[in-house]
Design an enzyme around this catalytic site. Structure first.
Site, PDB file in Angstrom:
ATOM      1  N   ASP A 184      -2.562  -6.069  -0.833  1.00 37.81           N
ATOM      2  CA  ASP A 184      -3.031  -4.713  -1.104  1.00 37.81           C
ATOM      3  C   ASP A 184      -2.102  -3.672  -0.501  1.00 37.81           C
ATOM      4  OD1 ASP A 184      -5.080  -2.747  -1.992  1.00 37.81           O
ATOM      5  OD2 ASP A 184      -5.106  -2.333   0.151  1.00 37.81           O
ATOM      6  N   SER A 200      -8.681  -3.104  -4.425  1.00 34.82           N
ATOM      7  CA  SER A 200      -7.984  -2.567  -3.260  1.00 34.82           C
ATOM      8  C   SER A 200      -8.943  -2.348  -2.096  1.00 34.82           C
ATOM      9  CB  SER A 200      -7.295  -1.247  -3.628  1.00 34.82           C
ATOM     10  OG  SER A 200      -6.714  -0.645  -2.496  1.00 34.82           O
ATOM     11  N   LYS A 246      -9.609  -5.278   1.411  1.00 40.61           N
ATOM     12  CA  LYS A 246      -9.437  -4.896   2.809  1.00 40.61           C
ATOM     13  C   LYS A 246     -10.744  -5.037   3.576  1.00 40.61           C
ATOM     14  CE  LYS A 246      -7.763  -0.701   2.239  1.00 40.61           C
ATOM     15  NZ  LYS A 246      -7.390  -0.483   0.831  1.00 40.61           N
ATOM     16  N   ARG A 267       0.935   1.663  -6.575  1.00 49.02           N
ATOM     17  CA  ARG A 267      -0.003   2.361  -7.460  1.00 49.02           C
ATOM     18  C   ARG A 267       0.154   3.865  -7.317  1.00 49.02           C
ATOM     19  NH1 ARG A 267      -5.198   0.912  -5.277  1.00 49.02           N
ATOM     20  NH2 ARG A 267      -6.118   2.264  -6.841  1.00 49.02           N
TER      21      ARG A 267
END
Length: 437
Positions: free
Chosen positions: A161, A183, A187, A168
Site C-alpha cells: 500500500d 488501501s 493498513k 495513485r
C-alpha cells in the site's frame, strides 16, 4: 507471469484471478514491477473496475504483503480511527491521545498528503524532531508506554500500500472505491485492532463529493471490517468547508494543541466536536463505555483535566519530538511568513465554499505534494475567518494566507476569493455529522 499480460487483461475489461492479483501485489512489494507498469495497471483498474471478489482479494493480498501486528500482550482494547481525507482534517492528533487517556490503546498507522488533502505524517513532522518512521519494536514500545503511537507504513507494515498510495496520487487514480477500501483496510487490518472507526468525508473538499457516494464507500469499508471480524463503524462527515480554523501542517498541529489546552475558539469548534464524536464511538465499540452519551462525557472530562494533553506530550517525547510545543504551540509558527488577507468583493452570506480550491492552493504554495517526491513546506497555510452562514460585507476578511514570497503567491488571493460563493439569503447550515453506518 508478465506484468504486460495482466495490464492487457484488465485493460480489456477481463477479470483478474486470485493468482494474478497476488502476482501484482508481489511485484509491487519485491520491486520486480516497475513504477510505470504498476501505474498502468492502476489506471486499467480505475477505468475498467474490479468486481467484489477481485476487490476482496486485492485487500487481502495488500494486507499480507507485510506483517500483521500482534498486540495481545497489551492489556487494553485496541482501536484506531481513519479518515478518507479532507482539507484541514486534523482530528487524529486529538483522537489518539484522547482515546489513550480513556484507556484505549491506539496503534495508528497513517499516510502522507494525498492530492489536495493533508496527511497526518506531514502534520506530525512539523513538530521539530518528531520521528514517524518507527520500527515495529519502537512502535509497540511507544504504545505500551503512553497508550498510542503514530507511524507510517514501514517495509514491514502493508508495504504494497505504501507504494500504491504514492502512485495513485501521482496518476489521478485516487477516487475509486475498491482502491480506497483496499488501501485503508490493508493498513488498518494489519494493526491487530479490536475496533475501527472510519470518518468518511463528503462535500466539495472530499474525494466523495456526494452523500450517496460517501455512503457507498462507508458501507464497503464497514462490510470489509465485518468480514475480518473487526468491530467497525463509519461516520459520514461534512467537508463542504475546511474543518476547523486552520489549513496547513504546522498550523493544524497548533490548532490541535490549543484544543487540548482547552484554549480553542469558536472557529476551532468543529475540529473539537468531530474529534469528540469519533473518540466516543471508539470507546463504545471497544466496550469502555456503553453508549455515546457516557462516552462523550468521559472524553470531555479527559480533555478538560489535561489528561489528553499529557498523553500527547508523552508520545512526542517518546517519538523524539520537541515536547515544549505542548506548552508553547506558538513555537510551531514561522513569524517570517507573509500574511495576505483574502477580502470579500461583495456583501452577502457565505453560502458555499469550494474547499478543494483551498486544498489545491496549499499544494501549489508547497504545503502539499504535486509530485510524490516533492518536499513539504510545513509552515505555509490558511486561516479560515468566514464560514458557511456568516454574513460579510465588501472588504471583510474571508481568510488569511500564510505564504513565502514567491511567484506562486501572485494569483492565490484572487483564486481563493473565487472559492467563496455569496448569496443574499442565509443558507441552511449543514450538520457536521451527516450520517453513520
Amino acid at each position: 507471469m508478465r506484468p504486460q499480460d495482466l495490464i492487457r487483461k484488465k485493460r480489456d475489461g477481463l477479470v483478474l484471478s486470485h493468482q494474478e492479483i497476488a502476482a501484482f501485489i508481489g511485484g509491487v512489494t519485491d520491486g520486480s514491477w516497475a513504477d510505470y507498469q504498476i501505474s498502468a495497471l492502476l489506471m486499467a483498474i480505475f477505468l475498467r473496475g474490479l468486481n467484489a471478489d477481485e476487490a476482496a482479494v486485492l485487500t487481502e493480498e495488500m494486507l499480507h504483503s507485510g506483517e500483521v501486528l500482534d498486540f495481545s500482550e497489551i492489556d487494553a482494547p485496541k482501536a484506531d480511527k481513519h479518515s478518507t481525507g479532507g482539507v484541514g482534517d486534523k482530528t487524529s492528533l486529538i483522537i489518539a491521545p484522547l482515546a489513550a487517556a480513556c484507556g484505549v490503546a491506539v496503534p495508528m498507522i497513517s499516510g502522507r498528503g494525498l492530492g489536495h488533502t493533508g496527511g497526518t505524517l506531514d502534520k506530525l513532522e512539523s513538530i521539530p524532531g518528531y520521528n514517524v518512521n518507527l520500527s515495529l519494536t519502537e512502535f509497540k514500545k511507544t504504545i505500551k508506554l503512553c497508550g498510542f503511537a503514530m507511524s507510517g507504513q514501514t517495509a514491514e507494515i502493508a508495504p504494497a500500500d505504501k507504494k500504491l498510495y504514492a502512485l495513485r496520487d501521482a496518476t489521478a487514480t485516487v477516487d475509486y472505491i475498491p482502491l480506497i477500501v483496499a488501501s485503508i483496510m490493508s493498513k488498518k487490518l494489519a494493526e491487530g485492532l479490536d475496533a475501527l472507526v472510519l470518518d468518511v468525508k463528503t462535500g466539495t473538499g472530499a474525494f466523495m463529493p456526494t452523500f450517496e457516494k460517501a455512503r457507498e464507500l462507508a458501507e464497503a469499508l464497514v462490510a470489509t471490517g465485518a468480514k475480518c471480524r473487526i468491530r467497525t463503524t463509519a461516520v459520514i462527515s461534512d467537508m463542504n468547508q475546511p474543518l476547523g480554523k486552520f489549513v496547513g501542517n504546522a498550523l493544524e498541529v497548533y490548532e490541535c494543541i490549543k484544543i487540548l489546552q482547552n484554549e480553542d475558539d469558536a472557529q476551532m469548534r468543529s475540529t473539537r466536536e468531530l474529534s469528540l464524536e469519533l473518540t466516543a464511538r471508539m470507546l463504545v465499540l471497544t466496550g469502555v463505555e456503553k453508549n455515546l452519551e457516557t462516552a462523550k462525557s468521559l472524553c470531555e472530562a479527559k480533555l478538560r483535566d489535561g489528561s489528553a494533553l499529557e498523553k500527547l506530550q508523552s508520545n512526542i517525547k517518546l517519538q523524539s519530538g520537541d515536547i515544549h510545543i505542548c506548552d508553547q504551540p506558538d513555537a510551531l509558527l514561522d513569524n517570517n511568513l507573509l500574511q495576505i488577507a483574502v477580502k470579500s468583493e461583495t456583501d452577502g452570506f457565505v453560502s458555499a465554499i469550494d474547499t478543494k480550491i483551498i486544498g489545491q492552493i496549499m499544494c501549489n504554495l508547497g504545503g502539499g505534494r504535486i509530485k510524490t517526491d516533492d518536499q513539504i513546506d510545513h509552515q505555509v497555510g490558511y486561516q479560515c475567518e468566514a464560514v458557511i452562514g456568516d454574513e460579510v460585507r465588501t472588504g471583510d476578511t474571508l481568510g488569511v494566507l500564510f505564504c513565502r514570497h514567491t511567484d506562486k503567491v501572485n494569483l492565490a488571493p484572487q483564486t481563493l476569493q473565487k472559492a467563496y460563493k455569496l448569496s443574499q439569503e442565509k443558507p441552511v447550515i449543514s450538520e457536521l455529522v451527516k450520517g453513520s453506518v
